[in-house]
Enzyme design. Structure first.
Site, PDB file in Angstrom:
ATOM      1  CG  ASP A  82       3.316  -8.498   1.113  1.00 46.09           C
ATOM      2  OD1 ASP A  82       2.750  -8.424   0.025  1.00 46.09           O
ATOM      3  OD2 ASP A  82       2.705  -8.483   2.207  1.00 46.09           O
ATOM      4  CG  HIS A  83       2.054  -4.435   0.227  1.00 47.21           C
ATOM      5  ND1 HIS A  83       1.201  -3.918  -0.724  1.00 47.21           N
ATOM      6  CD2 HIS A  83       1.346  -5.374   0.900  1.00 47.21           C
ATOM      7  CE1 HIS A  83       0.024  -4.513  -0.620  1.00 47.21           C
ATOM      8  NE2 HIS A  83       0.077  -5.403   0.343  1.00 47.21           N
ATOM      9  N   GLY A 179      -5.175  -6.561   8.303  1.00 45.24           N
ATOM     10  CA  GLY A 179      -5.520  -6.535   9.730  1.00 45.24           C
ATOM     11  C   GLY A 179      -6.670  -7.489  10.009  1.00 45.24           C
ATOM     12  CG  HIS A 206      -2.974  -8.033  -1.043  1.00 45.36           C
ATOM     13  ND1 HIS A 206      -1.786  -7.609  -0.489  1.00 45.36           N
ATOM     14  CD2 HIS A 206      -2.667  -8.490  -2.281  1.00 45.36           C
ATOM     15  CE1 HIS A 206      -0.809  -7.794  -1.355  1.00 45.36           C
ATOM     16  NE2 HIS A 206      -1.307  -8.319  -2.458  1.00 45.36           N
ATOM     17  CG  ASN A 228      -0.929 -11.807  -0.146  1.00 45.27           C
ATOM     18  OD1 ASN A 228      -0.699 -12.724  -0.916  1.00 45.27           O
ATOM     19  ND2 ASN A 228      -0.440 -10.595  -0.294  1.00 45.27           N
ATOM     20  CB  THR A 231      -3.411 -10.043  10.577  1.00 45.88           C
ATOM     21  OG1 THR A 231      -3.118  -8.852   9.834  1.00 45.88           O
ATOM     22  CG2 THR A 231      -3.868  -9.667  11.963  1.00 45.88           C
TER      23      THR A 231
HETATM   24  P1  13P Z   1      -3.719  -9.781   6.467  1.00 48.54           P
HETATM   25  O1  13P Z   1      -2.704  -9.184   7.398  1.00 48.54           O
HETATM   26  O2  13P Z   1      -5.045  -9.152   6.623  1.00 48.54           O
HETATM   27  O3  13P Z   1      -3.737 -11.275   6.550  1.00 48.54           O
HETATM   28  O4  13P Z   1      -3.256  -9.392   4.986  1.00 48.54           O
HETATM   29  C1  13P Z   1      -2.078  -9.942   4.482  1.00 48.54           C
HETATM   30  C2  13P Z   1      -1.651  -9.286   3.232  1.00 48.54           C
HETATM   31  O5  13P Z   1      -2.444  -8.963   2.372  1.00 48.54           O
HETATM   32  C3  13P Z   1      -0.216  -9.071   3.068  1.00 48.54           C
HETATM   33  O6  13P Z   1       0.088  -8.363   1.909  1.00 48.54           O
END
Ligand code: 13P
Length: 283
Positions: A82-83, A179, A206, A228, A231
């Site tokens: 991820d990112h 978040g 996301h 995705n 959190t």
């Molecule tokens: P959340 O933490 O809001 O579920 O987002 C997850 C996300 O987009 C990870 O790249």
């Protein structure tokens, strides 16, 4: 073979208009728990690792866990980075066997991001790996100000980026954030339709934690094939541990604590897989 190219998982979801849960895991327990949820529901699943998780556990250990834990599965799963703004971590994960990466060049100029994403796409193709791209930095919920859309680029810029780089999945900012939202976010769902209609490329949604069931079904129908969630897992993992310790303050039996946390994470993953329409979609 349970581990398949991420593209196979995403493209099928895109065609059939369901969402594949792409869940960020933080350790061995959470990786095993989300895989168990997918197996139980006969659902495809993308397991995501952040750069922080890769660095704290080590790419070798993460990948060894992945290999062992997926060996016995009968549903299609893929491992995604991820990112990641760090090219050397992208290269390391691709080399180890991750099935896909999100090159996060969103802090670069669009021109430089395009140049580097093109390189990542070329590198990933050599491994049969999928590349997700983005040009708009995602905020955290706490950072969302009065102008929730200030991080957005023009639609034409996004379309140009997708076409020039050849990314397999695109992650737009549509008013979403990482978040826990304090209220349901206001989302630009039309942006998803515009991107999908113009490019035919699936969209990654996301900031999934805290969106409403209606938002998920609408966005998935528009082409958000990869959804995705991070959190929600962290909250369930930590809160279940906290609750267990509070209820058993002198037990000192870690496996019992872990079993409790695992059950909470399995439930969380199953809830999201069902919500996104992934149940029973394994092939
Ligand atoms: P959340 O933490 O809001 O579920 O987002 C997850 C996300 O987009 C990870 O790249």
């Amino acid at each position: 073979m349970p581990v398949v190219p991420t593209k196979d998982i995403v493209d099928r979801a895109f065609e059939e208009r369901y969402g594949v849960a792409a869940i960020n895991v933080v350790n061995d327990l959470t990786m095993e728990a989300v895989l168990a949820a997918a197996e139980e529901l006969r659902a495809p699943l993308i397991v995501q690792t952040s750069v922080k998780t890769v660095k704290s556990i080590g790419a070798d250990v993460v990948f060894a866990m992945w290999t062992e834990m997926t060996r016995h599965l009968s549903v299609p799963v893929a491992l995604h980075l991820d990112h990641c703004p760090e090219r050397e971590v992208i290269s390391l994960c691709l080399e180890k066997g991750w099935n896909s990466v999100l090159f996060d060049g969103s802090k670069l100029t669009v021109e430089e991001n395009t140049r580097q994403t093109l390189e990542v796409v070329e590198e990933a193709r050599g491994y049969g790996a999928l590349v997700e791209g983005e040009i708009e930095p995602f905020k955290r919920v706490e950072e969302m100000g009065a102008d929730e859309r200030e991080n957005e680029q023009a639609l034409a810029t996004a379309l140009e980026f997708i076409r020039t780089t050849g990314v397999d999945v695109y992650a737009p900012a549509i008013g979403n954030a990482h978040g826990m939202y304090t209220a349901a976010p206001k989302l630009d769902n039309q942006r998803v339709t515009d991107i999908v209609e113009a490019t035919g490329v699936p969209v990654a949604l996301h900031g999934g934690t805290g969106m409403t069931p209606d938002q998920f079904s609408d966005l998935i129908a528009r082409g958000c094939a990869k959804v995705n969630i991070s959190t929600a897992l962290k909250i369930r993992f930590m809160q279940s541990g906290y609750d267990y310790i509070t209820d058993h303050p002198t037990e000192y039996d870690p496996p019992k604590l872990f079993a409790h946390q695992r059950a909470a994470v399995v439930d969380m993953a199953k809830d999201h897989i069902r919500l996104f329409g992934g149940e029973g979609r394994a092939w």
